[in-house]
Design an enzyme around this catalytic site. Structure first.
Site, mmCIF file in Angstrom:
data_model
loop_
_atom_site.group_PDB
_atom_site.id
_atom_site.type_symbol
_atom_site.label_atom_id
_atom_site.label_comp_id
_atom_site.label_asym_id
_atom_site.label_seq_id
_atom_site.Cartn_x
_atom_site.Cartn_y
_atom_site.Cartn_z
ATOM 1 N N GLN A 97 0.845 -1.184 0.000
ATOM 2 C CA GLN A 97 0.000 0.000 0.000
ATOM 3 C C GLN A 97 0.891 1.248 0.000
ATOM 4 O O GLN A 97 1.701 1.437 0.901
ATOM 5 C CB GLN A 97 -0.926 0.043 1.209
ATOM 6 C CG GLN A 97 -1.907 1.213 1.120
ATOM 7 C CD GLN A 97 -2.772 1.371 2.348
ATOM 8 O OE1 GLN A 97 -2.276 1.782 3.390
ATOM 9 N NE2 GLN A 97 -4.045 1.052 2.228
ATOM 10 N N TYR A 177 -6.031 10.515 4.200
ATOM 11 C CA TYR A 177 -4.685 10.843 3.744
ATOM 12 C C TYR A 177 -4.756 11.550 2.377
ATOM 13 O O TYR A 177 -5.837 11.875 1.899
ATOM 14 C CB TYR A 177 -3.822 9.583 3.735
ATOM 15 C CG TYR A 177 -3.731 8.966 5.115
ATOM 16 C CD1 TYR A 177 -3.083 9.630 6.156
ATOM 17 C CD2 TYR A 177 -4.335 7.739 5.401
ATOM 18 C CE1 TYR A 177 -3.024 9.088 7.437
ATOM 19 C CE2 TYR A 177 -4.279 7.194 6.676
ATOM 20 C CZ TYR A 177 -3.624 7.866 7.694
ATOM 21 O OH TYR A 177 -3.581 7.340 8.959
ATOM 22 N N ARG A 224 -7.450 1.693 -2.736
ATOM 23 C CA ARG A 224 -8.364 1.607 -1.590
ATOM 24 C C ARG A 224 -9.131 2.914 -1.472
ATOM 25 O O ARG A 224 -8.552 4.001 -1.553
ATOM 26 C CB ARG A 224 -7.601 1.331 -0.295
ATOM 27 C CG ARG A 224 -8.474 1.513 0.951
ATOM 28 C CD ARG A 224 -7.898 0.895 2.206
ATOM 29 N NE ARG A 224 -8.353 -0.483 2.344
ATOM 30 C CZ ARG A 224 -8.684 -1.053 3.512
ATOM 31 N NH1 ARG A 224 -8.627 -0.366 4.640
ATOM 32 N NH2 ARG A 224 -9.080 -2.310 3.562
ATOM 33 N N GLY A 314 -8.694 -7.142 9.401
ATOM 34 C CA GLY A 314 -7.573 -6.476 10.051
ATOM 35 C C GLY A 314 -7.225 -7.100 11.384
ATOM 36 O O GLY A 314 -6.337 -7.955 11.478
ATOM 37 N N ARG A 315 -7.936 -6.688 12.438
ATOM 38 C CA ARG A 315 -7.608 -7.184 13.777
ATOM 39 C C ARG A 315 -7.612 -8.710 13.886
ATOM 40 O O ARG A 315 -6.745 -9.269 14.588
ATOM 41 C CB ARG A 315 -8.549 -6.558 14.801
ATOM 42 C CG ARG A 315 -8.144 -5.146 15.207
ATOM 43 C CD ARG A 315 -9.252 -4.401 15.904
ATOM 44 N NE ARG A 315 -10.317 -4.031 14.968
ATOM 45 C CZ ARG A 315 -11.423 -3.389 15.330
ATOM 46 N NH1 ARG A 315 -11.610 -3.069 16.599
ATOM 47 N NH2 ARG A 315 -12.326 -3.073 14.430
#
Length: 362
Positions: A97, A177, A224, A314-315
């Site tokens: 990424q 971002y 993404r 993710g987690r």
């Protein structure tokens, strides 16, 4: 179609449709060079069909956090080569990424004199620098002459990622971002061809993705997006405007024939999310777990129900490097330790136990 079926996303071969979501872990060294511990972390998780790495800066100005890796210097490229080799030796597929933090950062973090963004606005709140907490600084608004230079930074970083042996790249166009900052009418108040209308605000995301695809191949390029995630001051609260903006992005991406589009959304079945999928026309990854961890049942339903081609977690992947094995065996999951998500040690990073052959945690 099952979560455990293989897939081909462009040139990317996935052994299953469980994707490791990009996860900031801040384990690089002070120079942004990936460490041996990072190589072990990614190697352990090679059983996911696709690994998307943590956000990696394509230029020093784009560094958002201490401990975040880059893909600019020879040492950084070599560090990522060790990671790519480790993942490939374990049978995995890995893409990087590319994350330019934009206004989310600080000179004390990057060592650069400024942060940049579409407009001279600061992200809300404070950030943690090596010398303590500090207010987010007002960004330098990129000029029309500077924007192509930033686009080229993404393209150069993509070439570096492929040179390091990674299988592809993902443009980070989400979560507040730089690329996402251009999309929002709140963080982007320009009055030139990169601001104002939804089509103009979509322009930067399209140009970056097009340049990256030209540099390394569209079949190795993804993006993404996080429509209406409303994070870090990048607000998209007007439904009609958000729909127009993301349809403009998707229409600009469609001719590229990308390897994948990756969308973070609490509910991927919404018309907004599915319209991005239909319009972009690329293999579609969804990630629902920003606020609630992704479960096997939810992930399987999204794939079998035809809402996505793959699901990012993710987690659960942080705590269960062998998540696919556990989901397939309906085995117990390790619990994540959020206090250790960020740091510089192996604790809470590479020390989560795996199942042995009998389905026992070891």
């Amino acid at each position: 179609m099952s979560l455990f079926e293989p897939a081909a996303f462009g040139a990317l071969a996935l052994s299953n449709r469980v994707v490791m979501a990009p996860l900031t872990r801040t384990r690089a060294d002070d120079d942004g060079v990936p460490t041996e511990t990072m190589a072990e972390y990614y190697r352990q998780r090679a059983g996911q069909g696709l690994i998307i790495t943590e956000g990696t800066w394509p230029a020093p100005e784009g560094k958002s956090y201490p401990g975040q890796p880059g893909i600019v210097t020879p040492a950084q490229i070599e560090g990522w080569r060790r990671i790519a080799d480790a993942v490939h030796e374990a049978g995995g597929t890995i893409v990087m990424q590319l994350m330019h933090g934009g206004r989310v950062g600080h000179p004390e973090i990057s060592g650069e004199p400024r942060v940049v963004g579409p407009s001279a606005l600061a992200a809300p709140g404070e950030t943690h620098t090596p010398v303590g907490k500090a207010q987010m600084p007002v960004a330098h608004a990129l000029t029309l002459d500077e924007i192509p230079m930033v686009v080229e930074q993404f393209a150069r970083a993509a070439r570096n990622a492929i040179a390091a042996g990674l299988d592809g790249v993902e443009v980070h166009g989400a979560n507040g971002y730089l690329v996402h900052e251009f999309l929002s009418p709140v963080s982007n108040i320009r009055d030139d061809r990169y601001g104002g209308s939804p089509e103009n605000r979509a322009r930067f995301a399209i140009e970056v993705t097009r340049a990256v695809a030209a540099a390394v191949g569209a079949d190795r390029t993804g993006i993404r997006l996080s429509p209406q995630h409303n994070i870090q001051g990048v607000l998209e609260e007007d439904d009609a405007d958000a729909r127009a903006t993301y349809l403009a992005v998707a229409e600009g991406l469609a001719p590229l024939d990308l390897a994948f589009v990756d969308v973070l959304a609490a509910d991927p079945t919404t018309e907004l999310v599915q319209s991005i999928r239909r319009t972009a026309g690329a293999p579609f990854i969804v990630n629902t777990g920003f606020s609630v961890p992704t479960t096997f049942a939810a992930a399987e339903e999204l794939v079998t129900g035809g809402w996505a081609d793959a699901v990012a977690a993710g987690r659960p992947v942080i705590a269960n490097p062998d998540l696919v094995t556990r989901w397939h065996a309906e085995a117990e999951l390790n619990e994540p330790r959020p206090a250790l998500f960020y740091g510089r040690t192996a604790e809470g990073y590479t020390d989560y136990p795996a199942l042995d052959g009998a389905g026992v945690i070891s």
